[in-house]
Design a protein around this motif. Structure first.
Motif, PDB file in Angstrom:
ATOM      1  N   VAL A 202      -3.206   8.723  -6.549  1.00 33.59           N
ATOM      2  CA  VAL A 202      -3.912   9.176  -5.346  1.00 33.59           C
ATOM      3  C   VAL A 202      -2.954   9.226  -4.154  1.00 33.59           C
ATOM      4  N   ASN A 203      -2.130   8.203  -4.006  1.00 28.45           N
ATOM      5  CA  ASN A 203      -1.183   8.185  -2.886  1.00 28.45           C
ATOM      6  C   ASN A 203      -0.247   9.374  -2.931  1.00 28.45           C
ATOM      7  N   ARG A 204       0.130   9.786  -4.109  1.00 28.16           N
ATOM      8  CA  ARG A 204       1.052  10.912  -4.273  1.00 28.16           C
ATOM      9  C   ARG A 204       0.427  12.217  -3.770  1.00 28.16           C
ATOM     10  N   HIS A 205      -0.885  12.373  -3.931  1.00 32.34           N
ATOM     11  CA  HIS A 205      -1.539  13.658  -3.634  1.00 32.34           C
ATOM     12  C   HIS A 205      -2.597  13.570  -2.534  1.00 32.34           C
ATOM     13  N   LEU A 206      -2.647  12.458  -1.826  1.00 29.36           N
ATOM     14  CA  LEU A 206      -3.726  12.238  -0.865  1.00 29.36           C
ATOM     15  C   LEU A 206      -3.758  13.286   0.251  1.00 29.36           C
ATOM     16  N   ASP A 207      -2.619  13.613   0.822  1.00 26.64           N
ATOM     17  CA  ASP A 207      -2.605  14.595   1.916  1.00 26.64           C
ATOM     18  C   ASP A 207      -3.136  15.950   1.444  1.00 26.64           C
ATOM     19  N   TYR A 208      -2.717  16.360   0.261  1.00 23.71           N
ATOM     20  CA  TYR A 208      -3.184  17.637  -0.298  1.00 23.71           C
ATOM     21  C   TYR A 208      -4.695  17.591  -0.556  1.00 23.71           C
ATOM     22  N   LEU A 209      -5.164  16.512  -1.169  1.00 28.09           N
ATOM     23  CA  LEU A 209      -6.588  16.397  -1.476  1.00 28.09           C
ATOM     24  C   LEU A 209      -7.423  16.351  -0.198  1.00 28.09           C
ATOM     25  N   TRP A 210      -6.898  15.700   0.827  1.00 23.95           N
ATOM     26  CA  TRP A 210      -7.587  15.654   2.114  1.00 23.95           C
ATOM     27  C   TRP A 210      -7.709  17.057   2.704  1.00 23.95           C
ATOM     28  N   SER A 211      -6.635  17.843   2.622  1.00 28.58           N
ATOM     29  CA  SER A 211      -6.697  19.207   3.173  1.00 28.58           C
ATOM     30  C   SER A 211      -7.694  20.065   2.393  1.00 28.58           C
ATOM     31  N   VAL A 212      -7.780  19.878   1.077  1.00 26.24           N
ATOM     32  CA  VAL A 212      -8.763  20.598   0.272  1.00 26.24           C
ATOM     33  C   VAL A 212     -10.174  20.211   0.717  1.00 26.24           C
ATOM     34  N   ALA A 213     -10.398  18.917   0.899  1.00 27.43           N
ATOM     35  CA  ALA A 213     -11.719  18.439   1.325  1.00 27.43           C
ATOM     36  C   ALA A 213     -12.087  19.002   2.692  1.00 27.43           C
TER      37      ALA A 213
ATOM     38  N   LEU B  81     -14.357  13.438  -0.232  1.00 29.64           N
ATOM     39  CA  LEU B  81     -13.122  12.963  -0.859  1.00 29.64           C
ATOM     40  C   LEU B  81     -13.343  11.596  -1.499  1.00 29.64           C
ATOM     41  N   GLN B  82     -14.066  10.729  -0.818  1.00 31.59           N
ATOM     42  CA  GLN B  82     -14.348   9.416  -1.388  1.00 31.59           C
ATOM     43  C   GLN B  82     -15.173   9.564  -2.674  1.00 31.59           C
ATOM     44  N   ASP B  83     -16.203  10.400  -2.639  1.00 32.13           N
ATOM     45  CA  ASP B  83     -17.009  10.637  -3.840  1.00 32.13           C
ATOM     46  C   ASP B  83     -16.143  11.186  -4.972  1.00 32.13           C
ATOM     47  N   ALA B  84     -15.245  12.107  -4.620  1.00 31.39           N
ATOM     48  CA  ALA B  84     -14.384  12.733  -5.631  1.00 31.39           C
ATOM     49  C   ALA B  84     -13.443  11.717  -6.262  1.00 31.39           C
ATOM     50  N   LEU B  85     -12.844  10.869  -5.437  1.00 32.22           N
ATOM     51  CA  LEU B  85     -11.902   9.887  -5.974  1.00 32.22           C
ATOM     52  C   LEU B  85     -12.614   8.864  -6.858  1.00 32.22           C
ATOM     53  N   LEU B  86     -13.825   8.500  -6.477  1.00 29.74           N
ATOM     54  CA  LEU B  86     -14.603   7.607  -7.342  1.00 29.74           C
ATOM     55  C   LEU B  86     -14.931   8.280  -8.672  1.00 29.74           C
ATOM     56  N   ALA B  87     -15.307   9.550  -8.609  1.00 31.97           N
ATOM     57  CA  ALA B  87     -15.616  10.291  -9.838  1.00 31.97           C
ATOM     58  C   ALA B  87     -14.372  10.433 -10.707  1.00 31.97           C
ATOM     59  N   ALA B  88     -13.230  10.739 -10.091  1.00 32.53           N
ATOM     60  CA  ALA B  88     -11.982  10.871 -10.850  1.00 32.53           C
ATOM     61  C   ALA B  88     -11.606   9.539 -11.495  1.00 32.53           C
ATOM     62  N   HIS B  89     -11.787   8.460 -10.762  1.00 32.53           N
ATOM     63  CA  HIS B  89     -11.477   7.127 -11.284  1.00 32.53           C
ATOM     64  C   HIS B  89     -12.334   6.826 -12.515  1.00 32.53           C
TER      65      HIS B  89
END
Length: 195
Positions: free
Chosen positions: A36-47, A61-69
């Motif tokens: 997540v740390n590697r791609h957080l800025d990109y994922l934030w911009s998508v969100a 983004l929080q929902d997505a990261l929980l789902a991905a986890h």
């Protein structure tokens, strides 16, 4: 929480994205955080691009990261990990938009942003961005996804088709229809020089 305050954001892991995801599935407690740390800025911009507000983007983004986890074990290696994460973020943000749209709201009056914008300062750029964001949200979901993927994120037609799980021709037609509608909705932004 700001993006710079994400725990361990500066830590570097030399494993590939797929290795980190497999390590997470195998029980490595830090692997998912590293991914997540590697791609957080990109994922934030998508969100942000997919959502109607920064608050919705953060929640999505929080929902997505929980789902991905939770669903990391379901990842198929036929796509890149970033494409998989991108799709999860987009879907989570769109789900949040659907939930918000199903609630009763009081509509705000429509303002012609450009008639009151001062083009001599940075605030007008924000106004323009808001106008474009509003226009994007007038598009049907499929057209908005295609426009965001191709025109805003810079994916090729083939990449966007793979990412969104539709045929390339579908992406082309959605982009064409979406661009036409955006041109109509944003027609008030044209100047005499554009004609």
């Amino acid at each position: 929480m700001t993006l710079s305050a994400w725990p361990g954001k500066d830590a570097v892991d030399l494993r590939t994205d797929e290795q980190l995801l497999r390590a997470h599935v195998a029980g490595d407690p830090g692997a998912f955080s590293d991914l997540v740390n590697r791609h957080l800025d990109y994922l934030w911009s998508v969100a942000l691009r997919t959502s109607q507000s920064p608050e919705d983007a953060a929640d999505g983004l929080q929902d997505a990261l929980l789902a991905a986890h939770r669903t990391a074990a379901d990842f198929r290696s036929d796509a890149k990990v970033t494409s998989w994460l991108h799709r999860i973020v987009v879907n989570a943000c769109l789900d949040r938009i659907r939930r918000n749209n199903s609630r009763k709201t009081v509509p705000l009056p429509e303002w012609d942003v450009m008639s009151i914008a001062d083009t001599s300062d940075d605030i007008s750029a924000v106004d323009l961005s808001v106008s474009i964001g509003r226009a994007l949200h007038t598009l049907p979901e499929g057209q908005r996804q295609a426009i965001v993927a191709v025109d805003l994120e810079g994916y090729s037609i083939a990449e966007a088709a793979s990412l969104l799980g539709v045929a390339e021709g579908t992406i082309k037609s959605r982009c064409a229809r979406g661009r036409l509608k955006l041109a109509q909705v944003l027609g008030h932004l044209r100047t005499a020089d554009d004609a």
